[in-house]
Design an enzyme around this catalytic site. Structure first.
Site, short mmCIF file in Angstrom:
data_model
loop_
_atom_site.label_atom_id
_atom_site.label_comp_id
_atom_site.label_asym_id
_atom_site.label_seq_id
_atom_site.Cartn_x
_atom_site.Cartn_y
_atom_site.Cartn_z
N CYS A 147 94.65 58.98 96.94
CA CYS A 147 94.54 57.54 96.74
C CYS A 147 93.72 56.93 97.87
O CYS A 147 94.02 57.16 99.05
CB CYS A 147 95.94 56.92 96.69
SG CYS A 147 95.93 55.12 96.56
N CYS A 188 96.11 54.65 100.20
CA CYS A 188 97.18 55.15 101.09
C CYS A 188 97.10 56.64 101.38
O CYS A 188 97.96 57.17 102.08
CB CYS A 188 98.54 54.80 100.49
SG CYS A 188 98.89 55.68 98.95
N CYS A 211 99.66 54.58 91.72
CA CYS A 211 100.06 55.40 92.85
C CYS A 211 101.52 55.07 93.16
O CYS A 211 101.89 53.91 93.28
CB CYS A 211 99.18 55.08 94.06
SG CYS A 211 99.72 55.92 95.57
N CYS A 242 101.78 53.33 96.99
CA CYS A 242 101.32 51.96 97.29
C CYS A 242 101.29 51.05 96.08
O CYS A 242 101.03 49.85 96.21
CB CYS A 242 99.96 51.99 97.97
SG CYS A 242 98.58 52.47 96.92
N CYS A 276 92.59 59.13 82.73
CA CYS A 276 91.27 58.54 82.90
C CYS A 276 91.33 57.65 84.14
O CYS A 276 91.95 56.59 84.11
CB CYS A 276 90.93 57.75 81.64
SG CYS A 276 89.26 57.15 81.60
#
Length: 160
Positions: A75, A78, A123, A126, A147
């Site tokens: 990510c 984070c 995520c 976060c 996707c």
């Protein structure tokens, strides 16, 4: 007349029952939380738009769409590991696609933003918006297509 009174009473009861349960939803707490100002400082404008405002990048604009190196996609907000490169495939959609996430690091939600239900991917550390999950992935593996907006990803190569 008795049935009408009963019917109206039932309608009143159901209407009064709706408000407290739906109004008591609490916002999920994430391990990484920042103010809007902190997120804007930490991310590029496009990363902020996608991760924090659930936007979408244009297709075929990500450097990761046809990327083939071995490693882990994390990510951008984070650094939580999200996908292993072995799970990436070319879906032809114009966005990086994966058939399996690092499950504990991804959460799903239902998104109705375009008029029908889609599985939104976030995520789990976060709360950043990543993309959507569809059931048109490779049948020989999971059948899923995650996707993902490439702008929300960073790549960590395997150590040699």
């Amino acid at each position: 007349m008795k049935n009408l009174v009963l019917y109206l009473s039932l309608i009143g009861f159901f209407i009064s029952c709706q408000t407290t349960a739906q109004d008591s939803k609490t916002k999920k707490k994430y391990k990484v939380e920042k103010t809007r100002k902190e997120w804007k400082k930490a991310l590029t404008p496009m990363q902020y738009y996608v991760l924090r405002e659930a936007g979408t990048e244009r297709p075929n604009t990500s450097k990761y769409t046809y990327f083939k190196e071995k490693g882990t996609f994390v990510c951008a907000g984070c650094k939580t590991p999200l996908y292993k490169s072995e799970r990436k495939y070319d879906s032809g959609s114009g966005w990086p696609s994966f058939d399996k996430a690092i499950e504990k690091n991804i959460e799903t939600d239902t998104d109705y933003k375009i008029g029908y239900a889609r599985t939104e991917l976030k995520c789990n550390t976060c709360g950043g918006h990543l993309g959507h999950r569809f059931n048109d992935g490779p049948r020989e593996t999971t059948g899923l297509r995650d996707c993902i907006n490439g702008v929300v990803l960073e790549f960590v190569p395997n150590k040699k």
